[in-house]
Scaffold this motif. Sequence first.
Motif, PDB file in Angstrom:
ATOM      1  N   ALA A 110      -2.912 -11.842  10.778  1.00  0.00           N
ATOM      2  CA  ALA A 110      -3.438 -11.201  11.987  1.00  0.00           C
ATOM      3  C   ALA A 110      -2.570 -11.527  13.196  1.00  0.00           C
ATOM      4  CB  ALA A 110      -4.877 -11.642  12.224  1.00  0.00           C
ATOM      5  N   HIS A 111      -2.114 -12.775  13.307  1.00  0.00           N
ATOM      6  CA  HIS A 111      -1.241 -13.163  14.412  1.00  0.00           C
ATOM      7  C   HIS A 111       0.075 -12.375  14.373  1.00  0.00           C
ATOM      8  CE1 HIS A 111      -3.459 -16.325  16.402  1.00  0.00           C
ATOM      9  NE2 HIS A 111      -3.657 -16.983  15.275  1.00  0.00           N
ATOM     10  N   ARG A 112       0.628 -12.180  13.180  1.00  0.00           N
ATOM     11  CA  ARG A 112       1.893 -11.447  13.070  1.00  0.00           C
ATOM     12  C   ARG A 112       1.726  -9.988  13.515  1.00  0.00           C
ATOM     13  NH1 ARG A 112       2.327 -14.512   8.227  1.00  0.00           N
ATOM     14  NH2 ARG A 112       1.660 -12.733   6.949  1.00  0.00           N
ATOM     15  N   VAL A 113       0.634  -9.372  13.103  1.00  0.00           N
ATOM     16  CA  VAL A 113       0.382  -7.989  13.510  1.00  0.00           C
ATOM     17  C   VAL A 113       0.098  -7.929  15.013  1.00  0.00           C
ATOM     18  CG1 VAL A 113      -1.066  -5.963  13.142  1.00  0.00           C
ATOM     19  CG2 VAL A 113      -0.460  -7.411  11.209  1.00  0.00           C
ATOM     20  N   PHE A 114      -0.611  -8.935  15.512  1.00  0.00           N
ATOM     21  CA  PHE A 114      -0.862  -9.012  16.958  1.00  0.00           C
ATOM     22  C   PHE A 114       0.454  -9.051  17.732  1.00  0.00           C
ATOM     23  CE2 PHE A 114      -1.065 -11.551  20.791  1.00  0.00           C
ATOM     24  CZ  PHE A 114      -2.137 -11.007  21.485  1.00  0.00           C
ATOM     25  N   ASP A 115       1.406  -9.847  17.253  1.00  0.00           N
ATOM     26  CA  ASP A 115       2.704  -9.956  17.944  1.00  0.00           C
ATOM     27  C   ASP A 115       3.378  -8.593  18.067  1.00  0.00           C
ATOM     28  OD1 ASP A 115       2.493 -12.658  18.367  1.00  0.00           O
ATOM     29  OD2 ASP A 115       3.665 -13.230  16.601  1.00  0.00           O
ATOM     30  N   GLN A 116       3.292  -7.798  17.031  1.00  0.00           N
ATOM     31  CA  GLN A 116       3.888  -6.460  17.076  1.00  0.00           C
ATOM     32  C   GLN A 116       3.201  -5.590  18.121  1.00  0.00           C
ATOM     33  OE1 GLN A 116       3.627  -4.968  13.048  1.00  0.00           O
ATOM     34  NE2 GLN A 116       4.661  -6.759  12.192  1.00  0.00           N
ATOM     35  N   ALA A 117       1.867  -5.692  18.204  1.00  0.00           N
ATOM     36  CA  ALA A 117       1.117  -4.892  19.171  1.00  0.00           C
ATOM     37  C   ALA A 117       1.321  -5.396  20.591  1.00  0.00           C
ATOM     38  CB  ALA A 117      -0.371  -4.912  18.808  1.00  0.00           C
ATOM     39  N   TYR A 118       1.411  -6.715  20.752  1.00  0.00           N
ATOM     40  CA  TYR A 118       1.489  -7.309  22.086  1.00  0.00           C
ATOM     41  C   TYR A 118       2.769  -6.895  22.817  1.00  0.00           C
ATOM     42  CZ  TYR A 118       0.889 -10.910  25.694  1.00  0.00           C
ATOM     43  OH  TYR A 118       0.715 -11.574  26.890  1.00  0.00           O
ATOM     44  N   ARG A 119       3.809  -6.622  22.056  1.00  0.00           N
ATOM     45  CA  ARG A 119       5.100  -6.243  22.653  1.00  0.00           C
ATOM     46  C   ARG A 119       4.947  -5.025  23.576  1.00  0.00           C
ATOM     47  NH1 ARG A 119       7.679  -6.594  18.435  1.00  0.00           N
ATOM     48  NH2 ARG A 119       8.805  -8.539  18.797  1.00  0.00           N
ATOM     49  N   LYS A 120       4.004  -4.155  23.294  1.00  0.00           N
ATOM     50  CA  LYS A 120       3.799  -2.950  24.112  1.00  0.00           C
ATOM     51  C   LYS A 120       3.168  -3.261  25.464  1.00  0.00           C
ATOM     52  CE  LYS A 120       1.274  -0.787  21.108  1.00  0.00           C
ATOM     53  NZ  LYS A 120       0.434   0.266  20.482  1.00  0.00           N
ATOM     54  N   TYR A 121       2.480  -4.420  25.564  1.00  0.00           N
ATOM     55  CA  TYR A 121       1.667  -4.677  26.752  1.00  0.00           C
ATOM     56  C   TYR A 121       2.175  -5.835  27.616  1.00  0.00           C
ATOM     57  CZ  TYR A 121      -1.554  -1.751  24.114  1.00  0.00           C
ATOM     58  OH  TYR A 121      -2.112  -0.718  23.407  1.00  0.00           O
ATOM     59  N   VAL A 122       3.024  -6.699  27.045  1.00  0.00           N
ATOM     60  CA  VAL A 122       3.470  -7.860  27.819  1.00  0.00           C
ATOM     61  C   VAL A 122       4.221  -7.383  29.058  1.00  0.00           C
ATOM     62  CG1 VAL A 122       5.592  -8.103  26.449  1.00  0.00           C
ATOM     63  CG2 VAL A 122       4.725 -10.055  27.732  1.00  0.00           C
ATOM     64  N   ALA A 123       3.775  -7.853  30.211  1.00  0.00           N
ATOM     65  CA  ALA A 123       4.391  -7.431  31.477  1.00  0.00           C
ATOM     66  C   ALA A 123       4.062  -8.456  32.539  1.00  0.00           C
ATOM     67  CB  ALA A 123       3.914  -6.041  31.885  1.00  0.00           C
ATOM     68  N   GLU A 124       2.950  -8.242  33.245  1.00  0.00           N
ATOM     69  CA  GLU A 124       2.598  -9.144  34.333  1.00  0.00           C
ATOM     70  C   GLU A 124       1.878 -10.384  33.817  1.00  0.00           C
ATOM     71  OE1 GLU A 124       0.482  -7.261  37.434  1.00  0.00           O
ATOM     72  OE2 GLU A 124       1.972  -5.695  37.758  1.00  0.00           O
ATOM     73  N   VAL A 125       2.140 -11.494  34.489  1.00  0.00           N
ATOM     74  CA  VAL A 125       1.449 -12.744  34.175  1.00  0.00           C
ATOM     75  C   VAL A 125       1.214 -13.463  35.498  1.00  0.00           C
ATOM     76  CG1 VAL A 125       3.691 -13.833  33.696  1.00  0.00           C
ATOM     77  CG2 VAL A 125       1.593 -14.922  32.915  1.00  0.00           C
ATOM     78  N   HIS A 126       0.007 -13.990  35.683  1.00  0.00           N
ATOM     79  CA  HIS A 126      -0.370 -14.599  36.953  1.00  0.00           C
ATOM     80  C   HIS A 126      -0.967 -15.985  36.712  1.00  0.00           C
ATOM     81  CE1 HIS A 126       0.157 -10.656  38.783  1.00  0.00           C
ATOM     82  NE2 HIS A 126      -0.597 -10.157  37.818  1.00  0.00           N
ATOM     83  N   PRO A 127      -0.722 -16.923  37.630  1.00  0.00           N
ATOM     84  CA  PRO A 127      -1.389 -18.224  37.514  1.00  0.00           C
ATOM     85  C   PRO A 127      -2.899 -18.046  37.517  1.00  0.00           C
ATOM     86  CG  PRO A 127       0.314 -18.268  39.221  1.00  0.00           C
ATOM     87  CD  PRO A 127       0.140 -16.833  38.826  1.00  0.00           C
TER      88      PRO A 127
END
Length: 276
Positions: free
Chosen positions: A103-120
């Motif tokens: 599940a984590h491996r498949v999540f990594d593939q999906a997450y690539r589309k959304y990773v962008a902003e990150v805030h404290p």
Amino acid sequence: MSILQLPHARPDVILIDWHATLVDTHDAMYHAVDDILPQLHEIDLWNRLLDPDDSKTIEDAKLLIYVKDHRRLHPKIVSQRKISRTDIFEVLFGSDQEAKERAHRVFDQAYRKYVAEVHPLEPDTREQLEHLRQLNIRLGLISNRKREFLEHELALVDGSGWEDLFDVVVCGSDVEERKPSPQMLYEAMKILDKPPEESCWYVGDSTTDVIAAKEAGVTSVFYNGANWDQAWLDKIFPHTVKHPHRPDAVVRSIAELTTLARHLLAQHKRVERARG
């Protein structure tokens, strides 16, 4: 039994979780989780889902049933922004480590589309981490994230990045088993040339963080940034034979973590002076 105790040892090393402890990446995370839930049949994980009767809490069983019925997270889960993908996978697959890794491996593939902003998560997080470093405490970052994502987010946060704050960074893609396995904590301590012991604190916001810390033999500090009440903390850390692990301390902010570290360090100095 309430969780009111203090850590037994002063910190020489503090390892800290990333998402929902130091930063907010909830939106991207939930989008990616919702992308993979309709694929559970396709990726051969549907039959690996836990039986709701084996769930840890009634709330876990309700989440599991909703996912089975709707192939997505309940809107309340998304709006509350309190549960991590690691804990979601714990709810869905229990102790099935192979299913969680897939599940984590498949999540990594999906997450690539959304990773962008990150805030404290808190406005003074960088300042508090700098205070901890000034106490001669070595800091480490621990995350189930794939390294390419964590390094990207670490460089973006606060507009200037936090790469200079950590003596060691260990990611889910660096080891064979992600949290709640203690492998990442062992790897961090190996890099720092320190044995895993109580003078290493691991701070995280999820039950899987607490399990990883206790399995590794280090001090577990639960970050209660979600402001769970005491009754809920006692429910998610029931101290039973099946779920024995409980944190050694609870903090509600990184500032509280800094105060706790200062207190234990000062206490140690007083003991040393009394002995000397």
